[in-house]
Write an enzyme that holds these catalytic residues in place. Structure first.
Site, mmCIF file in Angstrom:
data_model
loop_
_atom_site.group_PDB
_atom_site.id
_atom_site.type_symbol
_atom_site.label_atom_id
_atom_site.label_comp_id
_atom_site.label_asym_id
_atom_site.label_seq_id
_atom_site.Cartn_x
_atom_site.Cartn_y
_atom_site.Cartn_z
ATOM 1 N N GLY A 1 0.824 -1.192 0.000
ATOM 2 C CA GLY A 1 0.000 0.000 0.000
ATOM 3 C C GLY A 1 0.860 1.245 0.000
ATOM 4 O O GLY A 1 2.017 1.221 0.421
ATOM 5 N N CYS A 2 0.303 2.319 -0.467
ATOM 6 C CA CYS A 2 1.093 3.546 -0.612
ATOM 7 C C CYS A 2 1.501 4.127 0.741
ATOM 8 O O CYS A 2 2.648 4.535 0.922
ATOM 9 C CB CYS A 2 0.342 4.575 -1.448
ATOM 10 S SG CYS A 2 -1.356 4.881 -0.934
ATOM 11 N N TYR A 3 0.567 4.172 1.692
ATOM 12 C CA TYR A 3 0.929 4.697 3.013
ATOM 13 C C TYR A 3 1.998 3.836 3.688
ATOM 14 O O TYR A 3 2.993 4.373 4.205
ATOM 15 C CB TYR A 3 -0.301 4.791 3.914
ATOM 16 C CG TYR A 3 -1.275 5.893 3.590
ATOM 17 C CD1 TYR A 3 -0.917 7.231 3.711
ATOM 18 C CD2 TYR A 3 -2.577 5.603 3.197
ATOM 19 C CE1 TYR A 3 -1.825 8.247 3.450
ATOM 20 C CE2 TYR A 3 -3.501 6.616 2.936
ATOM 21 C CZ TYR A 3 -3.117 7.934 3.064
ATOM 22 O OH TYR A 3 -4.015 8.937 2.810
ATOM 23 N N THR B 1 4.233 1.974 2.350
ATOM 24 C CA THR B 1 5.514 2.195 1.676
ATOM 25 C C THR B 1 6.199 3.425 2.248
ATOM 26 O O THR B 1 7.381 3.394 2.621
ATOM 27 C CB THR B 1 5.298 2.380 0.159
ATOM 28 O OG1 THR B 1 4.825 1.148 -0.392
ATOM 29 C CG2 THR B 1 6.580 2.806 -0.539
ATOM 30 N N CYS B 2 5.449 4.502 2.344
ATOM 31 C CA CYS B 2 6.044 5.767 2.777
ATOM 32 C C CYS B 2 6.455 5.721 4.248
ATOM 33 O O CYS B 2 7.587 6.063 4.601
ATOM 34 C CB CYS B 2 5.042 6.891 2.523
ATOM 35 S SG CYS B 2 5.740 8.537 2.638
#
Lengths: 342, 342, 342, 342
Positions: free
Chosen positions: C145-147, C149-150
């Protein structure tokens, strides 16, 4: 609190702006709030910024729920106002924020809206010649479209004083709230932010016949109008860049003098000092139109620019301004003269 | 890696975009990076998005630091290119992204820029008739302004094929990066976000004479142009809404056919299918111009709209496109055909 | 062009970003493009920025249309990947950009997604310890997921080197494209522009168990995570502000040294020079994560911040990075190291 | 119109917001408008949205120009208020929107602001325990910082009722107007739009000691605060996401009950119905703070979120609210309870 007002279509953007302004109006009390599909829900769900009304529950929009008020504001999709208005008391002041009763030309209505023409009500742009008299005597008001309000105020003095030929080009940048609250794919934030786009190009926008009607009435002769709306990434505001071919001998000073004559006494139209140009931020939340004019000698055109908040002067504020006139109140009652910036 | 390129003015927006594109160019290697006031600083301070060059230190912009390269891109404030270019080797390909060498009319230059005219270099808009030939033979290229690039591509087929009278109205919405990186009060984010504004109204913008030059060259007769730039809240992109009076007998099909003829073989100009209209988001970061055209019979005008990224096709990408031609490379080498959306 | 890739869900934002990146990938050719409800339409209707693919028509997403490719990228709503993947050849590299195969904990899946757990595939965050080995040997990849990852990249060195206690607070500002292309009322531009909002507060967001899984794996002990996503008015980008209680004796230098050790050799993670902080603009369109760390002695916390483009490093770029590893290609092949700014 | 008010620093954002609100205040008349470098210019140049005051000319900020008013609002850069206030009549109500008199801890002032401490005035956050009494008796008011106003209102009930341990993490997304009107490179629109960024990370922001002071006063014990401001692309608004470790036995119902108890009677603090979360758009132009709270059992933290308009409740509106108390007026006099949305 002399008057009570119902708002039909209270869950939409125009309904919300009407309520925001009515909450600050000293002579009008908010009465019934109604909606279509959103009937039964709390207003706070739709307009959490309207804290004092958050717990009000929306009734269904019917003649019954709207009756018993001095004023009924209709903020409905076009085509729904006529049947409703026919069942409201003749003494009730009905102010239609939709398009149904704006046009005098039944054929133009049919061509642009596809349905039969419902009729024509006095047109709620008080700054138009003769408008105040008609509004003072009516119980039915057709609130202008937001683009025609902006573009008409930009070009009015130029056409009224025959500074230009009767043909105009209007390119108007608009925020997204004019498109309403319906979730459409091209209006989601990811598509809009960082992007400018055109729509209704080539005379296809429904505000075209209204432009023609207004500008021709001002000029006294038919005016050809090329109008292109441009969607830009901001929630509110319209900036109309308008131009028309100069008549011989007209220079910048003559243009400015004409605009000053026309707008000096207008409470909601503000001609900027020479050299300053309108921005939509100047009008955010205010019922003002900010205007400037110049001439382009090389191009042979007068260029006029106007900025408004499409929801305030462009719809809900303009509606209340006209209602004030019809009610015999001072025209400026309860209407903000200042924007919210930055 | 056949060639090396220096970039003068590397800390500005145009410099940054040149570097972004050059990093992806298979035949050009990034050489010296120079700046004025920012000489001595790391590139990463100014363009942290250019990670591979973050630790490069900017040299001072002088003939010496720029010499020894096959290509020199100048991304400098106007008025600084001439002196520098005069001291660069005649065999060096000098590509000026500034205005100094764009205009053929020395009087127009003087009127709009206030200084003496430096001269005229081949004009780097390959899509103009005859431009590719001139670019193929030159070591000096004047990159067009971003607005004229966009507006010229919108109107070129209409004027070239005499579909319209030689007078045009251009209203172009632009993002803020065209104004550069200098911190000016009206360009701070608080002022720009949520607001649309006009500037350079009435023929005052410096891109006016360039519009006149381009459109007149295309039409073969003098064209009067009314141009108004509109600043809207987005970092990149220009959307030019252009119109001109239709000549008798021209309809939408004829207009579309003319545009197809002109643009079918153009690698970077993309005519949308009928009914679709350009948005600036389609072009973000790409060297493409997206175009559409129609006619407004009621208004008697042809309306054409073009979108570009002002920094890519509008400046740095266009610069590299012209440089490719001058170097004898395929014109599309290293240039993005796709935008970054949403 | 050693490989061909099909993209299922090509009309959505992740599909579009996959195609944008694949068009620039030297070793992968774009094969079938498929969709659900949008099957039968032109790609140009959905992604007009992808000019070279504009006329490709979307096929229906079925095992048949996807078969015959070396790689299949799935960009589908969660819950749809398992059935499809089961019918794809075992030798096909299947890269799932959805959530279906990310979690190892079946109960957590059930709690957050409501359906039965489909299984677990190698997790496509190459920067995690041990991930590259697993990715090199697999034909099935679950893209993070993008969150997560960050946030994981922000905190990884701190937890891996035990600089902090195993409890973290992550507040991540995100652009709107992470919510996809479906038109939902709270995602229309009028609601988003000019406003910041939270959602999924209090541990309700589906990325919570993924955060826990990643950070616990890094720390070697269970990590408690408080995660709050904040929607802000921009199309792309995530900026994660992360903090955790400092262990005794850890100062800013030690923190920085740990981050340098971990990220110095990472091609896509860029630790900024001391004193500079990430912005999402640095990463727009790039496969980079930009990171910075410091300590707050008064508060007794380490604070780390990471920025990514949610569609690039956060989804489609990360997917291709992992695919490169699985294919035996250099990990950076075809992936942009530079953002598009401003 | 019982009172007259002078505004020092009228050309800045806080000055403009003070004037917007004072124009709508029934009991305060706008008196002298003063400025530093902008003395001698028209107010309309700086705040064209304040149409009724457009032609007022700014006087120089001196004790003399400010004298003779019942109230003096100071909207000056920090460090300038003390000398000025010392020369204003003791009976004049002086309301300082700057930081000079906010802190009680002289050492903290010195550490964060670098100069000697000027003193401490009653702190203008009426919602703090005991604040109204102090404000009712004073002629000197220190208006809180915008971030502390927002974060303190988010956490106040949780700390006052000992629902949480005395350590808090605050990550607050803010619009750009909080940074004022000075043109700084990182605040130009091209840099801000489309990007989120952090600053003052690790306890470096000047509002840190004010957070500590407020939250410790509420809790009755020293509170450790980790505060990170995040700049997001909008002109106004702060959204503070705040969390703290839950004390044993505290659940969501207990948290909500505590917040209801504290805020039910507060005119400007609005606790949303369960399940709804604040957005900054709800507060634009209003003097309201919108609050919500929940608990995250898995993370063991209470999470509270508050939204305000940084210029209204966050500065100028809060200033007038406190002034109303000091003047003996109803606290809500002249202050907007509704925002401008969308």
């Amino acid at each position: 609190m002399g008057y009570t007002a119902a708002v039909a279509g209270a869950s939409g953007y125009v309904g919300g702006e009407l309520l925001r302004l009515l909450l600050a109006h000293p002579d009008i009390e908010v009465g019934a709030l109604t909606a279509g599909g959103n009937a039964g829900t709390r207003l706070g769900q739709h307009h959490p910024h309207l804290v004092p009304l958050a717990d009000r529950v929306l009734a269904e929009t019917t003649p019954e729920t709207l009756s018993g008020h001095d004023i009924v504001f209709l903020a409905l999709p076009h085509g729904q106002s006529a049947a409703l208005a026919a069942r409201l008391d003749e003494d009730t002041l009905v102010v239609d924020c939709g398009a149904d009763f704006r046009l005098t030309d039944a054929a133009a209505w049919k061509r642009f809206y596809g349905s039969d023409h419902a009729g024509t009500w006095p047109y709620g742009l008080p700054e138009l010649p003769g408008a105040r008299g008609a509004l003072a005597r009516t119980r039915r008001i057709a609130v202008p479209g937001c683009y025609p309000t902006c573009g008409t105020l930009a070009l009015l003095p130029a056409l009224a004083e025959e500074l230009v030929e009767p043909e105009a080009v209007v390119v108007a940048a608009s925020g997204t709230s004019g498109a309403g609250k319906a979730a459409k794919p091209h209006l989601i934030a990811s598509e809009v932010m960082g992007s400018a786009s055109v729509y209704g190009v080539g005379g296809a926008h429904r505000h075209n016949p209204e432009f023609t009607q207004n500008l021709s009435a001002v000029a006294g002769v038919p005016v050809r109008v090329s109008f292109t709306p441009v969607l830009v990434p901001m929630p509110r505001g319209i900036l109309a860049t308008c131009s028309a071919p100069l008549r011989p001998g007209v220079d910048a000073d003559a243009a400015r003098a004409a605009y000053l004559r026309h707008y000096d006494a207008e409470p909601f139209v503000h001609l900027l000092p020479g050299g300053s140009w309108p921005t939509t931020a100047m009008t955010l939340g205010a019922n003002t139109a900010i205007v400037q004019v110049t001439v382009d000698d090389a191009a042979g055109r007068l260029v006029a620019v106007a900025a408004i908040d499409n929801l305030t002067k462009g719809t809900a504020g303009g509606a209340i301004q006209s209602a004030n006139i019809a009610l015999g109140l001072p025209e400026t009652t309860g209407l903000p003269m200042t924007g919210v910036a930055p």
